[in-house]
Motif scaffolding. Structure first.
Motif: not given
Length: 414
Positions: A347-350, A354-357, A402-407
């Motif tokens: 989901i993060r890669a998506c 720049d795809v809608d969440i 949980f959380a993931l960093e986008i960058e």
């Protein structure tokens, strides 16, 4: 009756008499060897202790079950197959970045279970610990084994038979008689308290408690007047203080008494026992203190004082060994947790593309879980709820967070 019949009848009577005498001798010998005034009380004590052991066994079994459920929920909510103490935490979300250690499901669950189980054991008895038991978790089967020793409190026959015997010195009996009349408390009850508190020693000292009735200076400073009545050095003043304090406790309303017990005694079984006291028993409980299971608490204080009135004191003359062996099935596949993190990575890669969440979430549709993802700064925060429902169709599944960093592509994913 003929002579032969008379002979056999006489022999039968003699045998019965000898048996009775023999039993009395045996019983007295057993009583003298064990120090137990009434051997029958030993059986009663064993039965009572067995009942207590059944209560404890049930409490431990229930605690294992509750600790399993709470421990499992904690592992889910904190994505606990990772050692979140080595991870970054953001508003309750474990941020899975490089540096988070992967514990594996067994160790993660054991740590979470142990912490919860330990806290529940201490509610029963502060001296209990999860370290007292051996924990094994293999193949989805949780096993808790160990032993606990329970004292057998049996009344002796040697001590306390004559309440006056140990108190006929230093004017103790005269003071007891005087203040019994002044405050309306039974002489024998006062004597029993003195024997329990100090064995009648006028120089008894324990912590900040003084004299034959062990008056606590911190709790009752008004009774320590250097120029007047000083319970620390004056026997008469000490008994005056003790009887007045005891009288006040006996006169305490049942509502106030029960509130004090509930406020400081958290052990459910001991609390229930204390709440059953009324009148003099409630007063005795407050005299020793309303707490339970602590270093200075005597949970059997009331029974010990009353035993002195009844001609004996409680003594631990044996132990009952309780074997604990509890097995519980943990019906959960812990591999789900790192797999959900992998889905989160997709989901993060998506989102990075720049795809809608919502579209990214729909691409990862899973009927067993519903994803709620919020973007905050450089973080994607995931609330993944199990799609479980109760009988009224309300969602009751646990939430995995949980959380993931986008960058950052350096997440640790098992």
């Amino acid at each position: 009756m003929n002579k032969r019949g008379l002979f056999f009848a006489s022999i039968s009577i003699i045998m019965v008499v000898l048996l009775v005498i023999g039993y009395d001798i045996f019983r007295d010998k057993q009583a003298n060897e064990t120090g137990i005034g009434d051997v029958g009380k030993a059986s009663f004590s064993i039965i009572k202790t067995n009942i207590e052991s059944e209560k404890l066994n049930y409490y431990i079994e229930s605690s294992v079950n509750v600790a399993k459920s709470l421990g499992l929920r904690n592992v889910k909510e904190n994505i606990g197959v990772y050692d979140f103490s080595s991870c970054e935490i953001n508003e309750g979300y474990v941020v899975l970045i490089e540096g988070c250690d992967y514990l594996g499901p067994d160790l993660a669950f054991e740590k979470s279970f142990n912490a919860t189980f330990d806290s529940m054991l201490k509610k029963y008895d502060p001296s209990f610990s999860s370290d007292d038991f051996e924990l094994q978790f293999n193949g989805g089967v949780l096993s808790v084994t160990g032993t606990k020793k329970l004292n057998l409190g049996i009344r002796s026959k040697s001590d306390g038979k004559d309440l006056d015997k140990s108190l006929n010195h230093d004017g103790i009996l005269e003071s007891v008689r005087k203040y019994s009349q002044l405050y309306g408390v039974s002489e024998d009850l006062i004597k029993a308290v003195i024997l329990q508190e100090s064995s009648g020693r006028v120089d008894a000292f324990s912590g900040s408690s003084y004299g034959v009735m062990q008056i606590n200076k911190g709790a009752h400073p008004q009774w320590f007047d250097d120029e007047g009545c000083n319970a620390g050095v004056d026997v008469d003043c000490n008994i005056n203080a003790g009887v007045e304090i005891l009288s006040g406790y006996i006169d305490t309303s049942q509502t106030v008494y029960e509130a004090r017990i509930r406020n400081v005694c958290s052990n459910p079984f001991t609390q229930s026992k204390f709440l059953g006291y009324k009148g003099e028993k409630a007063g005795l409980r407050l005299y020793n203190g309303p707490g339970c299971g602590c270093e200075t608490c005597d949970d059997d204080y009331v029974e010990k004082v009353l035993a002195r009135l009844d001609g004996g004191v409680l003594q631990n003359v044996g132990t009952l060994v309780l074997d604990i062996n509890v097995e519980n099935i943990v019906d959960y596949d812990f591999n789900i947790l790192p797999n959900l993190v992998l889905v989160g990575g997709d989901i993060r890669a998506c989102v990075k593309a720049d795809v809608d969440i919502d579209s990214c979430i729909n691409d990862q549709f899973n009927p067993e879980y519903s994803f709620n993802v919020v973007e905050e700064g450089n973080l994607l925060k995931f609330d993944v709820q199990e799609t479980k429902f109760d009988d009224e169709s309300n969602t009751v599944g646990d939430v995995i967070k949980f959380a993931l960093e986008i960058e950052n592509s350096e997440e640790i994913v098992a």
